[in-house]
Enzyme design. Structure first.
Site, PDB file in Angstrom:
ATOM      1  N   CYS A   1     -10.007 -13.484  20.844  1.00  0.00           N
ATOM      2  CA  CYS A   1      -9.510 -12.373  20.041  1.00  0.00           C
ATOM      3  C   CYS A   1      -8.533 -11.516  20.840  1.00  0.00           C
ATOM      4  O   CYS A   1      -8.166 -10.431  20.405  1.00  0.00           O
ATOM      5  CB  CYS A   1     -10.670 -11.513  19.522  1.00  0.00           C
ATOM      6  SG  CYS A   1     -11.709 -10.809  20.821  1.00  0.00           S
TER       7      CYS A   1
ATOM      8  N   CYS B   1      -3.485  -0.633   8.918  1.00  0.00           N
ATOM      9  CA  CYS B   1      -2.540  -1.749   9.003  1.00  0.00           C
ATOM     10  C   CYS B   1      -1.337  -1.332   9.837  1.00  0.00           C
ATOM     11  O   CYS B   1      -0.953  -0.164   9.856  1.00  0.00           O
ATOM     12  CB  CYS B   1      -2.049  -2.178   7.615  1.00  0.00           C
ATOM     13  SG  CYS B   1      -3.336  -2.860   6.554  1.00  0.00           S
TER      14      CYS B   1
ATOM     15  N   CYS C   1       0.831  -1.195   0.000  1.00  0.00           N
ATOM     16  CA  CYS C   1       0.000   0.000   0.000  1.00  0.00           C
ATOM     17  C   CYS C   1       0.870   1.250   0.000  1.00  0.00           C
ATOM     18  O   CYS C   1       1.728   1.410   0.873  1.00  0.00           O
ATOM     19  CB  CYS C   1      -0.902   0.002   1.231  1.00  0.00           C
ATOM     20  SG  CYS C   1      -1.844   1.532   1.446  1.00  0.00           S
TER      21      CYS C   1
ATOM     22  N   ASN D   1     -22.625 -19.004  14.350  1.00  0.00           N
ATOM     23  CA  ASN D   1     -21.454 -19.288  13.527  1.00  0.00           C
ATOM     24  C   ASN D   1     -20.796 -20.615  13.871  1.00  0.00           C
ATOM     25  O   ASN D   1     -20.396 -21.373  12.984  1.00  0.00           O
ATOM     26  CB  ASN D   1     -20.445 -18.145  13.662  1.00  0.00           C
ATOM     27  CG  ASN D   1     -19.255 -18.286  12.740  1.00  0.00           C
ATOM     28  OD1 ASN D   1     -19.402 -18.290  11.519  1.00  0.00           O
ATOM     29  ND2 ASN D   1     -18.058 -18.403  13.306  1.00  0.00           N
TER      30      ASN D   1
ATOM     31  N   CYS E   1      -1.562   5.637   6.991  1.00  0.00           N
ATOM     32  CA  CYS E   1      -2.827   5.034   7.393  1.00  0.00           C
ATOM     33  C   CYS E   1      -2.654   4.088   8.571  1.00  0.00           C
ATOM     34  O   CYS E   1      -1.733   3.271   8.592  1.00  0.00           O
ATOM     35  CB  CYS E   1      -3.447   4.292   6.207  1.00  0.00           C
ATOM     36  SG  CYS E   1      -5.025   3.507   6.601  1.00  0.00           S
TER      37      CYS E   1
ATOM     38  N   PHE F   1     -21.554 -17.313  24.151  1.00  0.00           N
ATOM     39  CA  PHE F   1     -21.285 -16.178  23.251  1.00  0.00           C
ATOM     40  C   PHE F   1     -21.495 -16.639  21.809  1.00  0.00           C
ATOM     41  O   PHE F   1     -20.661 -16.433  20.930  1.00  0.00           O
ATOM     42  CB  PHE F   1     -19.865 -15.636  23.429  1.00  0.00           C
ATOM     43  CG  PHE F   1     -19.491 -15.297  24.849  1.00  0.00           C
ATOM     44  CD1 PHE F   1     -19.882 -14.095  25.407  1.00  0.00           C
ATOM     45  CD2 PHE F   1     -18.778 -16.190  25.631  1.00  0.00           C
ATOM     46  CE1 PHE F   1     -19.543 -13.777  26.721  1.00  0.00           C
ATOM     47  CE2 PHE F   1     -18.435 -15.882  26.941  1.00  0.00           C
ATOM     48  CZ  PHE F   1     -18.814 -14.676  27.497  1.00  0.00           C
TER      49      PHE F   1
ATOM     50  N   ASP G   1     -27.498 -13.098  30.290  1.00  0.00           N
ATOM     51  CA  ASP G   1     -26.345 -12.284  30.664  1.00  0.00           C
ATOM     52  C   ASP G   1     -25.268 -13.219  31.181  1.00  0.00           C
ATOM     53  O   ASP G   1     -25.386 -13.775  32.282  1.00  0.00           O
ATOM     54  CB  ASP G   1     -26.753 -11.271  31.736  1.00  0.00           C
ATOM     55  CG  ASP G   1     -25.583 -10.405  32.190  1.00  0.00           C
ATOM     56  OD1 ASP G   1     -24.461 -10.570  31.655  1.00  0.00           O
ATOM     57  OD2 ASP G   1     -25.796  -9.560  33.090  1.00  0.00           O
TER      58      ASP G   1
END
Length: 442
Positions: free
Chosen positions: A398, A87, A78, A308, A84, A303, A351
């Site tokens: 994550c 990334c 890029c 998915n 930017c 969750f 919850d």
């Protein structure tokens, strides 16, 4: 993070030897025993850098010259990479990015969790470009440039980066930044649109426009015309997330397929989905291979989102229960189950930071469990997992720091053993680390 001091910055660039990469992808070095974090620098390099912020414990800088390059350094694809902030690692070879992310997982598990798996899994990776099927782009009318800038923020985070295209966005948007800029610039509220969200399914895409002032009838006509010309649905968000509604076309749906499980999942443009479609498919296949649910077993998916992992699990297990705190996601999950003829699954809104031991599904017990928590991790619900009877647990994460913290709890407090762990390159060219781990107990 401590308070920044912008006064008394060095007038001249500093020279630093880089010894490591920080969690955000910046090179780490030391100047007179003080840590310095440098955008654009890699381990093993000697660089010249301009200090942009000072802190009591560390300084921050931008690399201005690479004096001695790393063998893993590559030319970014890029041309706007230096400006930017979308990334962080395009200057690092992709294989070396995987090594960096694996090292972060190892470091976090050993340092924070004080655990190590019996086996390290090979990294999951796919095509590293044009992968982002969900994004949140900033928008800003810059009168000096005479147009609305649309894209990620600059590396220092204050302004919208002025780029011509983006090689990590889904192909429906990678070369449409100028079109989006022109569209927003044509509106009467051009100075009152702070962001655009993009969402792409297998057969179509949509944008969600956040606007701080009411749109005129002419604005609505321009948006509809753009939608027809570009083949992209337009949704509007006048206030909070619950005000999002479709403007045009009158009928529209987003979906993605999981061919390995004969599933098609519908989703709303603002629903959480895994950003990288090919990587998501690989991650699901690995999760099911690790968990190995039998046809007589019951599985708990916490969750669960819009299904998915839940629905693929239901193709292999005897029964699956998916639990999620967001009611709109549970409604989508139930709809997806019906549309795919999956009848051995149930969903519940709960919850997961509260006590769920009184729920009927919890009292039945489970043979295995899967959790895919947010960045804050799953510390509050680990007793739920431990108490449901599951002997096998797959943890999709994550955030390697909270995974490591929770892994230590699972091993030392709840009697699990960390059998295997590895990374999944969900966000190539960024410092984001997705990972997966398998826990078992006798």
């Amino acid at each position: 993070m401590g308070r920044r001091h912008r006064r008394k910055l060095p007038a001249e660039p500093v020279v630093a030897e880089i010894t490591d990469l920080g969690h955000d992808g910046r090179g780490v070095g030391r100047i007179e025993e003080k840590a310095i974090f440098i955008h654009g620098a890699l381990p093993g390099e000697t660089v010249r850098a301009r200090v942009i912020a000072r802190n009591r414990r560390y300084d921050e800088a931008l690399c201005t010259e690479v004096i001695e390059p790393s063998p893993d350094r590559v030319e970014p694809d890029c041309p706007w990479f230096e400006q930017c902030g979308g990334c962080a690692l395009q200057h690092l070879a992709h294989d070396a990015q995987l090594t960096f992310k694996h090292k972060r997982l190892v470091d976090n598990l050993t340092r924070i969790g004080e655990v190590e798996p019996d086996e390290w899994l090979s990294p999951l990776s796919a095509e590293p470009w044009f992968y982002r099927r969900r994004s949140r782009l900033s928008a800003r009318l810059v009168r000096g440039k005479g147009r609305v800038l649309v894209g990620f923020r600059e590396k220092q985070g204050r302004f919208v980066a002025d780029v011509g295209y983006c090689r990590v966005l889904h192909p429906d948007f990678s070369h449409r930044l100028s079109s989006l800029s022109a569209l927003l610039g044509s509106l009467s509220v051009a100075d009152a649109v702070p962001q655009i969200e993009t969402a792409s399914g297998d057969d179509g895409s949509a944008i969600v426009i956040r606007h701080l002032r009411e749109l005129s009838s002419e604005d609505l006509m321009l948006l509809k015309r753009w939608s027809d010309e570009q083949g992209i649905a337009v949704y509007l968000q006048p206030k909070g997330p619950d005000t999002v509604h479709r403007l045009w076309p009158e009928q529209h749906a987003l979906q993605y397929r999981l061919p390995a499980f004969d599933l098609t999942l519908d989703f709303h443009p603002q629903h959480f989905i895994q950003v990288n479609a090919p990587l998501n498919a690989l991650l699901i296949e690995r999760a099911l291979a690790l968990l190995a649910p039998g046809p007589e077993e019951s599985v708990l998916d916490l969750f669960c989102g819009l299904g998915n992992f839940t629905l693929p699990l239901a193709r292999r297990a005897g029964a699956v229960t998916g639990v999620e705190g967001a009611e709109e996601l549970i409604q989508a999950a139930r709809s997806n189950a019906r549309a795919n003829g999956v009848d051995n699954v149930e969903f519940d809104v709960a919850d997961l930071a509260a006590d769920v031991s009184s729920r009927p599904w919890y009292r039945r017990g489970f043979d295995a469990a899967l959790i895919d928590p947010p960045r804050s991790g799953a510390l509050e619900i680990l007793p739920v997992v431990a108490g449901c009877g599951a002997r096998r647990l797959v943890y999709v994460s994550c955030n390697p720091a909270t995974l490591a913290r929770d892994a230590g709890e699972l091993v030392r407090r709840h009697g699990f053993r960390l059998k295997s762990a590895g990374i999944a390159d969900m966000f190539p060219h960024t410092a984001h680390v997705e990972s997966i781990a398998l826990f078992e107990r006798p």
